[in-house]
Design a protein around this motif. Structure first.
Motif, short mmCIF file in Angstrom:
data_model
loop_
_atom_site.label_atom_id
_atom_site.label_comp_id
_atom_site.label_asym_id
_atom_site.label_seq_id
_atom_site.Cartn_x
_atom_site.Cartn_y
_atom_site.Cartn_z
N THR A 5 -3.93 -22.40 27.55
CA THR A 5 -3.94 -23.56 28.45
C THR A 5 -4.12 -24.83 27.64
N LYS A 29 -0.01 -22.85 30.10
CA LYS A 29 -0.47 -23.38 31.37
C LYS A 29 -0.92 -24.83 31.13
N GLN A 44 4.18 -32.22 38.34
CA GLN A 44 3.75 -30.90 38.80
C GLN A 44 4.87 -30.18 39.55
N GLY A 48 6.29 -26.92 37.89
CA GLY A 48 5.53 -25.85 38.53
C GLY A 48 6.24 -24.51 38.58
N THR A 51 5.38 -22.73 35.00
CA THR A 51 4.03 -22.35 34.61
C THR A 51 3.03 -22.87 35.63
N ASP A 52 1.76 -22.51 35.47
CA ASP A 52 0.70 -23.05 36.31
C ASP A 52 0.42 -24.49 35.88
N MET A 54 -2.03 -27.75 36.83
CA MET A 54 -3.13 -28.40 37.54
C MET A 54 -3.10 -29.88 37.19
#
Length: 267
Positions: A5, A29, A44, A48, A51-52, A54
């Motif tokens: 990440t 991520k 995002q 999205g 990958t993830d 946030m």
């Protein structure tokens, strides 16, 4: 890299946005941070499916913003493997014309927040046995910049800090700190204010942000101490070593000092 990440600041446009795309396509991520929530949402939505992703809206120029960001990530039980300190701001004018408050805010973002985030997350990286840190400097990291005196000084700090920390961590395991020092880049950094001469210079010789991002990503993978995207800038800095510092300063001043006061932010 799967299951890794990356925390990326200044992720909504420019170099940060291009880096976000590269990390996403390589399986990382993402935790993306910027002030502009709408642009973060657009990134995002775009990434999205890969990958993830946030997103966190936060003004990192504020005192304690770094600690708040760290606490928010910790509360989400997210392990940060790669920290990219990309967010930064620049001011242009004679030092005495600029307000102290504006310049201290720049120091807060370019130096203090960068240092705080690094200190917070490097502890976790050391406990986890892996860590990568990328700090975005500038060719101003190597050469003092009249009309951008404090900005250049903050970027000199970024390079010096990154080199020293990289040396400290290398003997502790799988860690690396890389400083990326781009020259004029075709982002909103020069466009967001009355930087006419600098903007013209960027249009003539500026490197595209996606190229800077590719060099940065590859340099981090190779665990380089620093990298200067764009061969012309590397050659320029090499040549600058043979020019008397006083002459060099007058040359830079001739390019930059006629610009009016402006501020630009890498988001």
């Amino acid at each position: 890299m799967k299951n890794r990440t990356v925390l990326l600041t200044g992720a909504s446009e420019g170099i940060g946005y291009e880096l976000a795309k590269l990390f996403a396509t390589n399986g990382y991520k993402l935790v993306l941070v910027a002030r502009n929530h709408q642009k973060l949402q657009e990134v995002q939505q775009e990434l999205g499916y890969l990958t993830d992703v946030m997103i966190i809206e936060k003004d990192l120029s504020l005192i304690d913003a770094a600690q708040q960001l760290y606490n928010e990530i910790q509360s989400s039980n997210i392990q940060i493997d790669v920290l990219v300190n990309n967010a930064g701001t620049g001011l242009q004018d004679h030092f005495h014309h600029l307000s102290a408050q504006e310049q201290l805010r720049m120091i807060q973002l370019n130096i203090t927040t960068l240092t705080q985030l690094t200190h917070l997350f490097v502890q976790d990286m050391l406990n986890n046995g892996y860590g990568r840190i990328m700090n975005i400097g500038s060719i101003s990291s190597f050469i003092a910049t009249p009309s951008m005196a404090v900005y250049g000084a903050t970027k000199a700090y970024v390079l010096s800090f990154s080199e020293a920390l990289n040396t400290e961590l290398r003997n502790k395991g799988d860690y690396a700190v890389t400083a990326i020092c781009p020259g004029p880049t075709k982002t909103n950094f020069a466009k967001n204010g009355d930087m006419k001469q600098l903007g013209e210079l960027v249009n003539l010789v500026g490197v595209r942000p996606e190229k800077v991002a590719k060099v940065a990503f590859k340099s981090l993978e190779k665990k380089k101490t620093y990298a200067i995207p764009g061969k012309r800038y590397g050659l320029l800095l090499l040549a600058a070593k043979f020019i008397p510092r006083r002459v060099l300063q007058f040359s830079i001043a001739a390019i930059t000092l006629n610009n009016k006061h402006s501020e630009t932010t890498l988001k």
